[in-house]
Write an enzyme that holds these catalytic residues in place. Structure first.
Site, PDB file in Angstrom:
ATOM      1  N   ARG A   1     -11.539  -5.313 -19.304  1.00 31.96           N
ATOM      2  CA  ARG A   1     -11.030  -3.931 -19.385  1.00 31.96           C
ATOM      3  C   ARG A   1      -9.886  -3.724 -18.392  1.00 31.96           C
ATOM      4  O   ARG A   1      -8.910  -3.032 -18.688  1.00 31.96           O
ATOM      5  CB  ARG A   1     -12.159  -2.923 -19.104  1.00 31.96           C
TER       6      ARG A   1
ATOM      7  N   GLU B   1     -21.450  -5.220 -30.194  1.00 35.10           N
ATOM      8  CA  GLU B   1     -20.199  -5.609 -30.846  1.00 35.10           C
ATOM      9  C   GLU B   1     -20.154  -7.114 -31.139  1.00 35.10           C
ATOM     10  O   GLU B   1     -19.592  -7.529 -32.153  1.00 35.10           O
ATOM     11  CB  GLU B   1     -19.021  -5.166 -29.972  1.00 35.10           C
TER      12      GLU B   1
ATOM     13  N   THR C   1      -6.418   3.118 -22.038  1.00 36.25           N
ATOM     14  CA  THR C   1      -6.282   3.347 -23.478  1.00 36.25           C
ATOM     15  C   THR C   1      -4.859   3.770 -23.844  1.00 36.25           C
ATOM     16  O   THR C   1      -4.293   3.291 -24.818  1.00 36.25           O
ATOM     17  CB  THR C   1      -7.268   4.457 -23.905  1.00 36.25           C
TER      18      THR C   1
ATOM     19  N   TYR D   1     -16.588   1.714 -34.945  1.00 41.24           N
ATOM     20  CA  TYR D   1     -16.173   2.820 -34.071  1.00 41.24           C
ATOM     21  C   TYR D   1     -17.029   4.071 -34.316  1.00 41.24           C
ATOM     22  O   TYR D   1     -16.551   5.183 -34.108  1.00 41.24           O
ATOM     23  CB  TYR D   1     -14.700   3.145 -34.307  1.00 41.24           C
TER      24      TYR D   1
ATOM     25  N   ARG E   1      -1.851  -3.632 -22.182  1.00 42.10           N
ATOM     26  CA  ARG E   1      -1.373  -2.424 -22.876  1.00 42.10           C
ATOM     27  C   ARG E   1      -0.056  -1.926 -22.279  1.00 42.10           C
ATOM     28  O   ARG E   1       0.830  -1.470 -23.011  1.00 42.10           O
ATOM     29  CB  ARG E   1      -2.459  -1.351 -22.857  1.00 42.10           C
TER      30      ARG E   1
HETATM   31  P1  ATP Z   1     -11.032   0.530 -27.649  1.00 48.84           P
HETATM   32  O1  ATP Z   1     -12.441   1.017 -27.915  1.00 48.84           O
HETATM   33  O2  ATP Z   1     -10.203   0.425 -28.898  1.00 48.84           O
HETATM   34  O3  ATP Z   1     -11.042  -0.707 -26.820  1.00 48.84           O
HETATM   35  P2  ATP Z   1     -10.810   2.325 -25.466  1.00 48.84           P
HETATM   36  O4  ATP Z   1     -12.209   1.912 -25.153  1.00 48.84           O
HETATM   37  O5  ATP Z   1      -9.774   2.168 -24.400  1.00 48.84           O
HETATM   38  O6  ATP Z   1     -10.265   1.594 -26.742  1.00 48.84           O
HETATM   39  P3  ATP Z   1     -11.884   4.627 -26.786  1.00 48.84           P
HETATM   40  O7  ATP Z   1     -12.121   5.908 -26.087  1.00 48.84           O
HETATM   41  O8  ATP Z   1     -13.063   3.765 -27.111  1.00 48.84           O
HETATM   42  O9  ATP Z   1     -10.780   3.817 -25.965  1.00 48.84           O
HETATM   43  O10 ATP Z   1     -11.100   4.980 -28.136  1.00 48.84           O
HETATM   44  C1  ATP Z   1     -11.003   4.036 -29.205  1.00 48.84           C
HETATM   45  C2  ATP Z   1      -9.598   4.076 -29.758  1.00 48.84           C
HETATM   46  O11 ATP Z   1      -9.365   5.355 -30.315  1.00 48.84           O
HETATM   47  C3  ATP Z   1      -8.515   3.899 -28.682  1.00 48.84           C
HETATM   48  O12 ATP Z   1      -8.172   2.559 -28.485  1.00 48.84           O
HETATM   49  C4  ATP Z   1      -7.362   4.706 -29.264  1.00 48.84           C
HETATM   50  O13 ATP Z   1      -6.576   3.920 -30.163  1.00 48.84           O
HETATM   51  C5  ATP Z   1      -8.052   5.786 -30.039  1.00 48.84           C
HETATM   52  N1  ATP Z   1      -8.094   7.005 -29.211  1.00 48.84           N
HETATM   53  C6  ATP Z   1      -8.941   7.305 -28.226  1.00 48.84           C
HETATM   54  N2  ATP Z   1      -8.698   8.501 -27.671  1.00 48.84           N
HETATM   55  C7  ATP Z   1      -7.627   8.982 -28.338  1.00 48.84           C
HETATM   56  C8  ATP Z   1      -6.866  10.172 -28.253  1.00 48.84           C
HETATM   57  N3  ATP Z   1      -7.156  11.133 -27.365  1.00 48.84           N
HETATM   58  N4  ATP Z   1      -5.830  10.326 -29.108  1.00 48.84           N
HETATM   59  C9  ATP Z   1      -5.522   9.375 -30.013  1.00 48.84           C
HETATM   60  N5  ATP Z   1      -6.215   8.208 -30.151  1.00 48.84           N
HETATM   61  C10 ATP Z   1      -7.245   8.023 -29.326  1.00 48.84           C
HETATM   62 MG    MG Z   2     -13.760   1.884 -26.589  1.00 45.44          MG
END
Ligand code: ATP
Ligand code: MG
Length: 132
Positions: free
Chosen positions: A85, A126, A91, A49, A102
């Site tokens: 997705r 990844e 998210t 990450y 989700r």
């Molecule tokens: P992932 O990468 O886990 O598939 P995503 O692509 O939907 O999720 P990302 O923006 O990549 O979302 O964020 C990675 C992870 O970080 C999210 O799954 C979430 O658990 C956490 N996250 C992201 N934005 C926030 C936020 N604003 N507040 C709290 N946690 C967050």
């Molecule tokens: Mg992501």
């Protein structure tokens, strides 16, 4: 055909919904490749990450992703990156469309049961990260 990387996160494993999640992908015509349980170290989770380093939620995200076993796997199928997705939903489960993974299973934005690569470049990176 396209490959993408998904992870059933530690909360999904704890909730015993691994079978239900994999079935959704299979029911939508996708092939599940190389699922295997692993425990991410803090270093590995931080590297995975790394795009989120410095953000306010980063430390909690690493604690969560290392809180128990998770299940990374490759999903193969037509337009897999985008369609996975879509099947996952937003998210934040409160904003996720009905009948997405989700919306149906996740508790909150920081405990959202599944990961899916967000672009061709991320999918390549990844898949290499987990499967060499
Ligand atoms: P992932 O990468 O886990 O598939 P995503 O692509 O939907 O999720 P990302 O923006 O990549 O979302 O964020 C990675 C992870 O970080 C999210 O799954 C979430 O658990 C956490 N996250 C992201 N934005 C926030 C936020 N604003 N507040 C709290 N946690 C967050
Ligand atoms: Mg992501």
């Amino acid at each position: 055909m396209q490959d993408t990387l998904s992870i059933i996160k530690p909360d999904g494993v704890r909730k015993k919904i691994v079978g239900k999640i994999l079935k959704r992908f299979e029911d939508n015509g996708f092939e599940i490749i190389n699922p295997r349980y692993i425990n991410l170290s803090k270093e590995e989770a931080s590297e995975f990450y790394n795009i989120h380093k410095g953000k306010p939620f980063f430390d909690d995200l690493i604690i969560f992703m290392t809180s128990g076993p998770c299940l990374p796997f490759i999903i193969r199928g037509e337009n897999a990156i985008l369609r996975v997705r879509e099947l996952m939903g937003s998210t934040d489960p409160d904003e996720a469309a009905p009948e997405t993974i989700r919306a149906d299973f996740a508790d909150s934005i920081d405990s959202n049961v599944i990961h899916g690569s967000d672009s061709e470049q991320s999918a390549k990176r990844e898949i290499r990260f987990f499967f060499g």
